[in-house]
Design a protein around this motif. Structure first.
Motif, PDB file in Angstrom:
ATOM      1  N   UNK A  67       0.829  -1.212   0.000  1.00  0.00           N
ATOM      2  CA  UNK A  67       0.000   0.000   0.000  1.00  0.00           C
ATOM      3  C   UNK A  67       0.865   1.265   0.000  1.00  0.00           C
ATOM      4  N   UNK A  70       2.205   1.765  -3.382  1.00  0.00           N
ATOM      5  CA  UNK A  70       1.105   2.295  -4.203  1.00  0.00           C
ATOM      6  C   UNK A  70       0.971   3.808  -3.996  1.00  0.00           C
ATOM      7  N   UNK A  71       0.909   4.212  -2.748  1.00  0.00           N
ATOM      8  CA  UNK A  71       0.723   5.637  -2.429  1.00  0.00           C
ATOM      9  C   UNK A  71       1.883   6.462  -2.984  1.00  0.00           C
ATOM     10  N   UNK A  74       2.136   5.265  -7.489  1.00  0.00           N
ATOM     11  CA  UNK A  74       1.028   5.044  -8.434  1.00  0.00           C
ATOM     12  C   UNK A  74       0.655   6.314  -9.212  1.00  0.00           C
ATOM     13  N   UNK A 111      -5.885  -0.909 -13.028  1.00  0.00           N
ATOM     14  CA  UNK A 111      -6.589  -1.876 -12.176  1.00  0.00           C
ATOM     15  C   UNK A 111      -5.618  -2.910 -11.611  1.00  0.00           C
ATOM     16  N   UNK A 114      -4.209  -1.894  -8.408  1.00  0.00           N
ATOM     17  CA  UNK A 114      -5.171  -2.115  -7.321  1.00  0.00           C
ATOM     18  C   UNK A 114      -5.189  -3.580  -6.892  1.00  0.00           C
ATOM     19  N   UNK A 117      -2.351  -4.685  -4.741  1.00  0.00           N
ATOM     20  CA  UNK A 117      -2.411  -4.236  -3.345  1.00  0.00           C
ATOM     21  C   UNK A 117      -3.518  -4.970  -2.597  1.00  0.00           C
ATOM     22  N   UNK A 118      -4.680  -5.056  -3.232  1.00  0.00           N
ATOM     23  CA  UNK A 118      -5.840  -5.667  -2.547  1.00  0.00           C
ATOM     24  C   UNK A 118      -5.585  -7.158  -2.248  1.00  0.00           C
ATOM     25  N   UNK A 120      -2.932  -8.607  -1.664  1.00  0.00           N
ATOM     26  CA  UNK A 120      -1.688  -8.887  -0.950  1.00  0.00           C
ATOM     27  C   UNK A 120      -1.916  -9.274   0.504  1.00  0.00           C
ATOM     28  N   UNK A 124      -3.333  -7.127   4.044  1.00  0.00           N
ATOM     29  CA  UNK A 124      -4.615  -7.449   4.671  1.00  0.00           C
ATOM     30  C   UNK A 124      -4.470  -7.695   6.170  1.00  0.00           C
TER      31      UNK A 124
ATOM     32  N   UNK B 110      -9.604   4.797  -9.569  1.00  0.00           N
ATOM     33  CA  UNK B 110      -8.856   3.624  -9.095  1.00  0.00           C
ATOM     34  C   UNK B 110      -8.406   3.786  -7.642  1.00  0.00           C
ATOM     35  N   UNK B 114      -9.690   1.535  -4.437  1.00  0.00           N
ATOM     36  CA  UNK B 114      -8.788   0.855  -3.503  1.00  0.00           C
ATOM     37  C   UNK B 114      -9.149   1.215  -2.058  1.00  0.00           C
ATOM     38  N   UNK B 118     -10.539  -1.275   0.875  1.00  0.00           N
ATOM     39  CA  UNK B 118      -9.845  -1.386   2.164  1.00  0.00           C
ATOM     40  C   UNK B 118     -10.794  -1.118   3.332  1.00  0.00           C
ATOM     41  N   UNK B 121     -12.984  -4.012   3.788  1.00  0.00           N
ATOM     42  CA  UNK B 121     -12.244  -5.110   4.413  1.00  0.00           C
ATOM     43  C   UNK B 121     -12.207  -4.927   5.923  1.00  0.00           C
TER      44      UNK B 121
END
Lengths: 126, 462
Positions: A67, A70-71, A74, A111, A114, A117-118, A120, A124, B110, B114, B118, B121
């Motif tokens: 994450x 990504x931040x 991305x 995508x 995303x 990350x999701x 992973x 989580x 996007x 995300x 999250x 989740x």
């Protein structure tokens, strides 16, 4: 594991977008053969793009959480990718094939970030 | 409710742009964008800076309707990114606004997807969308309205005629895809996002230079000496250059086009290099503790002198360029030179301000990029083709008629009026007539989405 899963999903997504845009211009049943055949180049393109342009960010920054990667990266990737895709469409004089190729490339790569990350497990847990 | 607004915006988007050229549609799109942004970000739209940026966006939208020039379209895109970026973070610099605006426009969906996944989740209790209710609020009114339309159709021939004229044949898969794109776009900008490392860094960086405690007086003294010698020598050099140049300008009686052109272009090249180097040298010496060194007065005076001499150099080039324009008329390149000179003047002024008020490099970036943006907005509101044509035809000593014909359609009516009052060569008359006829034909074939201001003027020039 998460890369192969993301690649499979991206092949499916890019195939749908690519052919949807082309079918919006012209559709006939003979093209269905090409739809199936196109899975090979689409798979190659997707795997190559993900392994050379997206995966390295996560692999080279393996100390960081996905994450955080990504931040951090991305936004720049998205802007550069959009610029290149728009340039490609513009250079092709807005031809439908170029639009379908670049639109599917852009949406799929975005995508895929995303999904990486999701899906992973590292993230989580946090 | 907000989804319905986005959906309405998306349908409007495809109605405006599906198989259409740029015209009124771009101006209307700007208005729709402002409405959507203000609905979703009500608080932000109460601030003066947001209202000011919205006004600049509207100016560019109006400019597209009036002139339909590439410059107005570019300015409109810039104003769009600036406004969207500003809504995402009001206190950031304008170049960060551009970055945030572009990121929001390109990939807002996007990032928000995300974040949403999250939060789902984490909470694990997804808020279920009430699809039945959604179908009810869209389906029932739609069905009732259709029934009533069918009833009224039979009761009133005028209404019947009006209804039968409604044509939905334009809706196809491509139109639907464009609607999806419109939805994606409006969804992206409805809640602008930030490029976080860059925005945070910008917010934490002030304009003022901070004093660093790790320095030695001896090093500062040496640097001060070096700076003083270097800038004094550069001052002498530029004075010699200016004296010889002004002497040449005042003593030469005959101005030959090639010479003048050469002088202006060489002068500009020299000026570009000299000003960039001047600013780099000044920034180098005033990058840190030398700003706080007590005996830096002479260096500061030498720096101000150099800035003033560079300003004189700019004025000198302006005079040359103006002479050139007076004799041979305007061209985009010559106007570009004037714009560059204006930017150079502003750059020199802000550099002097940086030295005087002990500001850092970011101050220069912030002020100069804001100035460049303001200049872009102002310049897009000018009909340059019309101005160039008008000046070259009626005021310049000579003009290149073929150049005027090669300009955009914004000067077509002016050229036509000129050709009706003056005798032109057969070739030029043919070119003017062709340009006029092509333009009138294009205006007549414009759909309502492609309309521009000249559509309302067309009768006057027929």
């Amino acid at each position: 594991m998460r890369y192969s899963k993301s690649i499979l999903k991206s092949i499916f997504l890019s195939g749908i977008i690519f052919w949807l845009v082309i079918f919006s211009e012209d559709f006939n049943a003979d093209m269905l053969f090409w739809v199936f055949l196109s899975i090979i180049p689409i798979s190659l393109c997707c795997s190559f793009t993900i392994f050379t342009t997206i995966a390295p960010w996560f692999i080279l920054n393996s100390g960081m959480k996905p994450r955080e990667v990504y931040v951090k990266y991305f936004a720049y990737y998205a802007i550069l990718c959009f610029a290149l895709c728009f340039y490609g469409v513009w250079k092709s004089n807005f031809s439908i094939y170029a639009i379908s190729f670049f639109a599917s490339a852009f949406i799929t790569t975005m995508q895929t970030w995303n999904w990486l990350v999701i899906d992973n497990p590292k993230d989580s847990k946090s | 409710m907000k989804n319905i607004i986005l959906l309405f915006g998306a349908i409007l988007f495809s109605t405006l742009f599906y198989k259409q050229d740029i015209g009124l549609n771009m101006s209307l799109f700007s208005i729709v964008t402002i409405i959507i942004l203000s609905i979703f970000n009500t608080k932000t739209f109460k601030s003066k800076s947001t209202i000011a940026l919205t006004t600049t966006y509207l100016i560019t939208a109006i400019a597209i309707f009036f002139y339909n020039s590439s410059l107005s379209i570019i300015a409109n895109c810039f104003a769009f990114f600036t406004l969207v970026g500003h809504v995402s973070q009001r206190n950031s610099s304008i170049y960060i606004n551009w970055l945030n605006g572009l990121f929001t426009f390109v990939a807002g969906f996007f990032l928000r997807a995300l974040l949403k996944s999250e939060s789902n989740k984490e909470s694990k209790n997804k808020t279920q969308i009430d699809y039945i209710h959604l179908i009810k609020i869209i389906g029932i009114p739609l069905a009732v309205i259709i029934v009533f339309i069918l009833l009224y159709k039979n009761g009133n021939p005028v209404f019947n005629d009006m209804i039968s004229k409604i044509d939905f044949s334009f809706i196809n898969l491509q139109w639907l895809l464009l609607t999806v794109l419109g939805y994606f776009l409006f969804y992206n900008i409805s809640k602008p996002i930030q490029v976080n490392p860059a925005t945070e860094l910008d917010l934490n960086t002030s304009n003022t230079l901070e004093k660093n405690n790790k320095f030695s007086i001896n090093t500062l003294k040496k640097e001060n000496q070096l700076g003083l010698i270097l800038i004094t020598l550069l001052n002498i050099l530029i004075i010699v250059f200016l004296i010889t140049d002004i002497t040449y300008l005042t003593t030469s009686n005959d101005i030959i086009a090639a010479n003048l052109s050469n002088q202006v272009h060489n002068g500009i090249n020299a000026l570009i290099v000299s000003i960039v180097i001047a600013i780099i040298i000044i920034l180098y010496f005033f990058r840190g503790n030398l700003n706080f060194y007590k005996q830096n007065n002479k260096l500061k005076i030498a720096t101000y002198c150099w800035i003033i001499l560079n300003t004189i150099l700019v004025v000198n080039i302006v005079i040359k360029d103006s002479q050139y324009i007076y004799y041979y008329g305007f061209t985009y390149k010559r106007i570009g030179v004037l714009v560059y000179l204006l930017l150079a003047l502003i750059g020199l002024f802000t550099t002097a301000l940086k030295v005087f008020k002990i500001k850092n490099l970011w101050f220069l970036f912030r002020v100069n990029s804001l100035t460049a943006y303001a200049l872009l907005i102002i310049s897009c509101s000018v009909n340059w083709d019309n101005l160039i044509t008008n000046y070259n035809l009626y005021h310049a000593k000579s003009n290149d008629f073929e150049y005027l014909i090669s300009l955009s359609n914004n000067n077509t009516f002016l050229l036509k009026a000129y050709s009706q009052k003056n005798q032109l060569s057969t070739k030029n008359q043919f070119l003017v007539d062709k340009k006029h006829n092509d333009f009138v034909e294009k205006l007549n074939s414009n759909t309502w989405q492609e309309m521009q201001f000249d559509n309302f003027n067309i009768e006057q020039y027929k």
